[in-house]
Design a protein around this motif. Structure first.
Motif, PDB file in Angstrom:
ATOM      1  N   LEU A 141       0.117 -11.640   6.738  1.00 38.88           N
ATOM      2  CA  LEU A 141       0.140 -12.543   5.577  1.00 38.88           C
ATOM      3  C   LEU A 141      -0.230 -11.774   4.312  1.00 38.88           C
ATOM      4  N   ASP A 142       0.558 -11.978   3.261  1.00 35.61           N
ATOM      5  CA  ASP A 142       0.294 -11.381   1.956  1.00 35.61           C
ATOM      6  C   ASP A 142      -0.940 -12.040   1.347  1.00 35.61           C
ATOM      7  N   ILE A 143      -1.924 -11.218   0.915  1.00 35.96           N
ATOM      8  CA  ILE A 143      -3.119 -11.793   0.310  1.00 35.96           C
ATOM      9  C   ILE A 143      -3.166 -11.543  -1.206  1.00 35.96           C
ATOM     10  N   GLY A 144      -2.117 -10.910  -1.754  1.00 38.17           N
ATOM     11  CA  GLY A 144      -1.992 -10.760  -3.190  1.00 38.17           C
ATOM     12  C   GLY A 144      -2.848  -9.679  -3.799  1.00 38.17           C
ATOM     13  N   THR A 145      -3.012  -8.567  -3.074  1.00 36.64           N
ATOM     14  CA  THR A 145      -3.849  -7.488  -3.576  1.00 36.64           C
ATOM     15  C   THR A 145      -3.063  -6.184  -3.674  1.00 36.64           C
ATOM     16  N   TRP A 146      -3.727  -5.132  -4.159  1.00 38.00           N
ATOM     17  CA  TRP A 146      -3.084  -3.830  -4.377  1.00 38.00           C
ATOM     18  C   TRP A 146      -2.449  -3.294  -3.100  1.00 38.00           C
ATOM     19  N   MET A 147      -3.121  -3.441  -1.990  1.00 44.81           N
ATOM     20  CA  MET A 147      -2.593  -2.936  -0.727  1.00 44.81           C
ATOM     21  C   MET A 147      -1.307  -3.652  -0.327  1.00 44.81           C
ATOM     22  N   ASP A 148      -1.204  -4.935  -0.655  1.00 45.49           N
ATOM     23  CA  ASP A 148       0.036  -5.666  -0.375  1.00 45.49           C
ATOM     24  C   ASP A 148       1.213  -5.070  -1.139  1.00 45.49           C
ATOM     25  N   ARG A 149       0.949  -4.644  -2.341  1.00 45.73           N
ATOM     26  CA  ARG A 149       2.020  -4.093  -3.176  1.00 45.73           C
ATOM     27  C   ARG A 149       2.390  -2.664  -2.776  1.00 45.73           C
ATOM     28  N   GLU A 150       1.384  -1.853  -2.455  1.00 43.01           N
ATOM     29  CA  GLU A 150       1.611  -0.422  -2.251  1.00 43.01           C
ATOM     30  C   GLU A 150       1.763   0.000  -0.792  1.00 43.01           C
ATOM     31  N   PRO A 201     -12.025  -3.039  -2.978  1.00 40.87           N
ATOM     32  CA  PRO A 201     -12.292  -4.413  -3.425  1.00 40.87           C
ATOM     33  C   PRO A 201     -11.009  -5.159  -3.767  1.00 40.87           C
ATOM     34  N   TYR A 202     -11.046  -6.472  -3.544  1.00 39.20           N
ATOM     35  CA  TYR A 202      -9.890  -7.316  -3.817  1.00 39.20           C
ATOM     36  C   TYR A 202      -9.479  -7.200  -5.281  1.00 39.20           C
ATOM     37  N   GLY A 203      -8.201  -6.980  -5.512  1.00 44.00           N
ATOM     38  CA  GLY A 203      -7.719  -6.891  -6.883  1.00 44.00           C
ATOM     39  C   GLY A 203      -6.327  -6.301  -6.961  1.00 44.00           C
ATOM     40  N   LYS A 204      -5.780  -6.280  -8.153  1.00 42.18           N
ATOM     41  CA  LYS A 204      -4.423  -5.796  -8.375  1.00 42.18           C
ATOM     42  C   LYS A 204      -4.358  -4.276  -8.524  1.00 42.18           C
ATOM     43  N   ASN A 205      -5.512  -3.638  -8.732  1.00 40.30           N
ATOM     44  CA  ASN A 205      -5.555  -2.189  -8.923  1.00 40.30           C
ATOM     45  C   ASN A 205      -6.465  -1.549  -7.883  1.00 40.30           C
ATOM     46  N   TYR A 206      -6.200  -0.273  -7.635  1.00 40.16           N
ATOM     47  CA  TYR A 206      -6.977   0.451  -6.620  1.00 40.16           C
ATOM     48  C   TYR A 206      -8.363   0.811  -7.136  1.00 40.16           C
ATOM     49  N   GLN A 207      -9.368   0.510  -6.319  1.00 40.36           N
ATOM     50  CA  GLN A 207     -10.724   0.981  -6.538  1.00 40.36           C
ATOM     51  C   GLN A 207     -11.304   1.337  -5.184  1.00 40.36           C
TER      52      GLN A 207
END
Length: 234
Positions: A141-150, A201-207
């Motif tokens: 399931l897509d959770i809408g984070t950076w890992m989903d995109r990359e 951490p959850y988010g649109k960018n890698y940290q």
């Protein structure tokens, strides 16, 4: 009660991880000691264990445990043949077990895909599976984070459709995303385990959060699967 430690994303001795300031060996030992202290007798490794030379350390440390294994995208099946008999004579590692009253399937997404053979086996297995639990490195399931995109499972929609078409409630235990997260759909209850190495951490960018790590504790009580995140903070 069947109690299991689901331990994933160790990345043991990987230089690019240790350059972030992560003592991968220290993290692994902390988790292992906690599992021993809790008298847990079974470990399921969830993939991305580490460098080839790290496998001897891991499997030697875990020699007193009953061990099961799924492979991640950093893992190569040939490196496990010395340590895990189920990998012999196979190009991908997938198999089924009964644990705590649940039918469990262990899938191989080391290629970033669930191949056609495994898809067909999953369909057939789901027809008769009781209280099914799927162990897989990549979330579905897509959770809408950076890992989903990359770095997603490339054919995750196909896998989701296979599960949905079976019409059964399924627990899906995974890792890969380096963060604890729960998400449910009509038929899938997806639990992403924290990484032993470091968190993203959850988010649109890698940290990279190197200050915390952990694992997932599973237990079956009267056939019902329960789960709990176990956290460590530096």
């Amino acid at each position: 009660m069947d109690r299991i430690a689901f331990i994933t994303d160790l990345h043991l001795l990987e230089k690019n991880v240790e350059k972030k300031g992560v003592d991968t060996l220290q993290n692994w030992k902390a988790v292992l000691n906690d599992v021993k202290a809790k008298n847990i007798g079974k470990i399921i490794f969830g993939g991305d264990l580490g460098e080839k030379e790290a496998l001897e350390v891991i499997f030697d440390d875990a020699r007193d445990f009953e061990v099961e294994l799924i492979l991640g995208n950093h893992d190569r099946i040939k490196n496990f043949r010395k340590y895990y008999p189920k990998t012999e004579f196979k190009e991908e590692l997938f198999y089924t077990l009964k644990i705590g009253g649940s039918d469990c399937v262990f899938l191989d997404t080391s290629s970033y895909r669930l191949n056609r053979e495994q898809q067909e086996n999953l369909k057939k297995w789901l027809e008769s599976a009781v209280s099914p639990v799927i162990f897989i490195h990549h979330p579905v399931l897509d959770i809408g984070t950076w890992m989903d995109r990359e770095h997603p499972l490339k054919n995750r929609k196909d896998v989701e459709e296979i599960i949905d078409s079976a019409g059964k409630k399924v627990h899906l235990i995974c890792g890969h995303y380096h963060q604890y997260h729960e998400k449910s759909s009509e038929f899938i209850s997806q639990i992403i385990a924290p990484a032993v190495s470091y968190q993203i951490p959850y988010g649109k960018n890698y940290q990279a959060d190197t200050s915390s790590f952990g694992y997932l504790m599973l237990d079956w009580d009267d056939g019902i699967l329960n789960y709990k995140k176990v956290d460590f903070n530096k």
